[in-house]
Write a protein that holds these residues in place. Structure first.
Motif, PDB file in Angstrom:
ATOM      1  N   PHE A 122     -58.788 -18.280  20.752  1.00  0.00           N
ATOM      2  CA  PHE A 122     -57.999 -17.229  21.025  1.00  0.00           C
ATOM      3  C   PHE A 122     -57.605 -17.266  22.823  1.00  0.00           C
ATOM      4  O   PHE A 122     -56.372 -16.817  23.139  1.00  0.00           O
ATOM      5  N   ARG A 123     -58.718 -17.657  23.427  1.00  0.00           N
ATOM      6  CA  ARG A 123     -57.804 -17.619  25.485  1.00  0.00           C
ATOM      7  C   ARG A 123     -56.634 -18.424  25.195  1.00  0.00           C
ATOM      8  O   ARG A 123     -55.642 -18.532  25.913  1.00  0.00           O
ATOM      9  N   GLU A 124     -56.230 -19.816  24.292  1.00  0.00           N
ATOM     10  CA  GLU A 124     -55.623 -20.409  24.849  1.00  0.00           C
ATOM     11  C   GLU A 124     -54.550 -20.245  24.193  1.00  0.00           C
ATOM     12  O   GLU A 124     -52.807 -20.088  24.595  1.00  0.00           O
ATOM     13  N   GLU A 125     -54.564 -18.602  23.430  1.00  0.00           N
ATOM     14  CA  GLU A 125     -53.320 -18.744  22.879  1.00  0.00           C
ATOM     15  C   GLU A 125     -53.593 -16.885  23.277  1.00  0.00           C
ATOM     16  O   GLU A 125     -52.764 -15.880  22.004  1.00  0.00           O
ATOM     17  N   MET A 126     -53.745 -16.242  24.228  1.00  0.00           N
ATOM     18  CA  MET A 126     -53.590 -14.862  24.325  1.00  0.00           C
ATOM     19  C   MET A 126     -52.580 -14.687  24.449  1.00  0.00           C
ATOM     20  O   MET A 126     -52.694 -13.460  24.482  1.00  0.00           O
ATOM     21  N   LEU A 127     -51.249 -15.446  24.846  1.00  0.00           N
ATOM     22  CA  LEU A 127     -50.035 -14.350  24.869  1.00  0.00           C
ATOM     23  C   LEU A 127     -50.168 -14.361  23.844  1.00  0.00           C
ATOM     24  O   LEU A 127     -49.569 -12.454  23.131  1.00  0.00           O
ATOM     25  N   VAL A 128     -49.955 -14.730  22.381  1.00  0.00           N
ATOM     26  CA  VAL A 128     -50.018 -13.980  20.636  1.00  0.00           C
ATOM     27  C   VAL A 128     -50.662 -13.070  20.272  1.00  0.00           C
ATOM     28  O   VAL A 128     -50.142 -12.454  20.147  1.00  0.00           O
ATOM     29  N   PHE A 129     -52.314 -13.053  21.078  1.00  0.00           N
ATOM     30  CA  PHE A 129     -53.326 -11.750  20.710  1.00  0.00           C
ATOM     31  C   PHE A 129     -52.942 -10.614  21.838  1.00  0.00           C
ATOM     32  O   PHE A 129     -52.812  -9.428  20.801  1.00  0.00           O
TER      33      PHE A 129
END
Length: 417
Positions: A122-129
C-alpha cells in the motif's frame, strides 16, 4: 385508464412516491450510463492491473464509509421523516449527524494513514490511497439522509448527476496514458467533496438548519442508540469489501480489475433495486400498510432484472472488453446474490427496521457477515476469483434468507400493527 391516472395523482402520497421514483430513476439512469461510458475507456487506457489498484484503494476506503456514516442514512432519515415539520427537532438531528460524523471521520483518517504507511504494497501506491481518502469527507458532508427524510429526492438527483457528469468529462480530458491512473481517485474525491459542500449550503440557506453544540451525554446516547443499525450497515463490509480486498492481496490486481468490472454489472442492478427501497422507506415509516404492495413489486422487479442481465451478458462483456474464460460463470454466481440483497432490503430494512426491531436485524447481519468473513479466505485461496464471487453471493443469500425466514416466523406478532 385516464381517470385512474388522475385519481392516482390526486393522492399526495402517490404524487410524492412518483416524483421521488422518477428523481432517483433519473439519477440512476445517468449513474448507469456514465460509468458504462467511462469504464471501457479507463480499462483500455490504464489497464486491468492499474484499475485493480484503484479498486483496492476504494475497497479500503469503503470499510470506513460505513463508519463515518454511522447508520445515519437509516436512522437520521427515519427521524427526519417523522419530525420534518419540527424545526427544533431538525436542528438537533442535524447537529447530532454533523458532530458524530466529524468524530468518526477523524478517527478513520488516522487509521487509514497508519494502514497505508505500515503495509509495504500500500505504501508503494500511497498516492492512490491518499487521493481516495477525501471521498470520506464528501460522503460525510453529503446530506442524503435529510433529503430522503423530507422526501425531496430531486436534490440528491441534481447533486449526484453533477458529480457524475463532472467526473465523466474530466476522465476523458485528463486520463491519457497508463501512468495517469492516480488521476481517477483524485477526480472522484473532488466531485464528492464539491457535492457535499453544496448540499450543506442548501441545508443552511434553504431549510434554515442551525448547528447547536451538544452535551457529551447527548453524543454518547446517540452513539449507543445507533449501534444496532450501524452494525447492520457496517458488518456486511466484512464479507463484501473483504472479498475484493483479499482477492487483491492473495492474487493479482489484474484479477481484482476483472472481478470488479463484472461485479459492476451486478452493482448497477442492486442500485436499481435500491431506488425503490429508498423511495418507499419514508412512506412505509408513516403508512405501514403499503408494505405488501412494495414487497410484491420488488420481488417481481428483481426476477425480471436478474434474467435480463443473463440474456444480454454477451453485449455487456464485449462492451467492457471482458475476455476472461470464467467470466460467465462468475456473472451467474453474482446474479444469484441479487436475490439475497433484494430479500434483505424488503424484510430487513423496510420491515423490521421500520418496526424498530433493529437488534433482530443486527443479529441476522452479524451471523451472515461472519459466515462470509470465515469463508472468504479458504474460498479465494482454493478457487481464486470464482471463490470471491461465491462468497459474496452466498453471504447475501444467508443475510436476505434470514430476514425472509424471520418475517414469516414473526408475521403473526405484527399483524395487528
Amino acid at each position: 385508464m385516464k381517470n385512474k391516472l388522475k385519481s392516482l395523482l390526486k393522492n399526495k402520497d402517490n404524487r410524492t412516491l412518483i416524483e421521488n421514483f422518477f428523481s432517483l430513476s433519473a439519477l440512476q439512469v445517468v449513474g448507469l450510463i456514465l460509468p458504462l461510458i467511462t469504464l471501457p475507456y479507463v480499462l483500455r487506457v490504464v489497464g486491468f492491473s492499474n484499475y485493480g489498484i484503484i479498486v483496492l484503494a476504494a475497497s479500503l476506503i469503503a470499510y470506513f464509509q460505513s463508519v463515518t456514516d454511522f447508520s445515519f442514512k437509516i436512522t437520521a432519515t427515519r427521524d427526519v421523516a417523522i419530525f420534518k415539520h419540527n424545526q427544533k427537532k431538525l436542528n438537533l438531528i442535524y447537529s447530532k449527524v454533523i458532530t458524530i460524523k466529524a468524530i468518526f471521520l477523524l478517527l478513520s483518517y488516522l487509521l487509514i494513514t497508519v494502514i497505508v504507511l505500515v503495509y509495504p504494497p500500500f505504501r508503494e501506491e500511497m498516492l492512490v490511497f491518499f487521493l481516495s481518502m477525501p471521498l470520506l469527507l464528501g460522503y460525510a458532508l453529503f446530506p442524503e439522509w435529510f433529503f430522503q427524510g423530507i422526501e425531496k429526492m430531486k436534490y440528491i438527483t441534481f447533486l449526484n448527476i453533477g458529480i457524475k457528469v463532472f467526473f465523466t468529462v474530466c476522465v476523458f480530458i485528463f486520463l491519457k496514458q497508463k501512468e495517469d491512473y492516480w488521476i481517477y481517485p483524485f477526480l472522484q474525491s473532488a466531485g464528492f467533496v464539491g457535492a457535499g459542500l453544496v448540499g450543506q449550503i442548501i441545508l443552511l440557506r434553504k431549510y434554515k438548519l442551525k448547528f447547536v453544540f451538544l452535551k457529551k451525554r447527548q453524543i454518547r446516547n446517540t452513539i449507543q442508540e445507533n449501534i444496532p443499525v450501524f452494525v447492520n450497515q457496517f458488518v456486511p463490509t466484512l464479507y463484501n469489501n473483504t472479498t475484493t480486498f483479499l482477492l487483491g492481496i492473495l492474487t493479482t490486481t489484474n484479477l481484482v480489475g476483472i472481478y470488479d468490472a463484472i461485479k459492476r454489472i451486478i452493482d448497477l442492478a442492486v442500485k436499481v433495486i435500491n431506488i425503490l427501497s429508498r423511495v418507499f422507506f419514508p412512506l412505509i415509516n408513516r403508512k405501514k400498510n403499503v408494505f405488501g404492495n412494495y414487497r410484491k413489486l420488488i420481488l417481481i422487479f428483481t426476477s425480471i432484472l436478474s434474467i435480463g442481465i443473463l440474456l444480454i451478458h454477451p453485449y455487456l462483456f464485449w462492451y467492457l472488453n471482458i475476455d476472461y474464460p470464467d467470466a460467465l460463470l462468475i456473472l451467474i454466481i453474482l446474479v444469484v446474490g441479487i436475490i439475497g440483497f433484494s430479500l434483505y432490503d424488503i424484510f430487513g430494512l423496510n420491515y423490521f427496521i421500520v418496526k424498530r426491531n433493529d437488534k433482530l436485524v443486527m443479529k441476522n447481519t452479524i451471523r451472515a457477515s461472519l459466515i462470509g468473513l470465515v469463508l472468504v479466505f479458504p474460498l479465494i485461496s482454493f478457487f481464486g476469483i470464482i471463490g470471491a464471487a461465491i462468497n459474496l453471493s452466498f453471504s447475501r443469500l444467508i443475510m436476505g434468507g434470514g430476514m425472509w425466514f424471520k418475517y414469516f416466523k414473526m408475521k403473526k406478532i405484527y399483524e395487528h400493527d
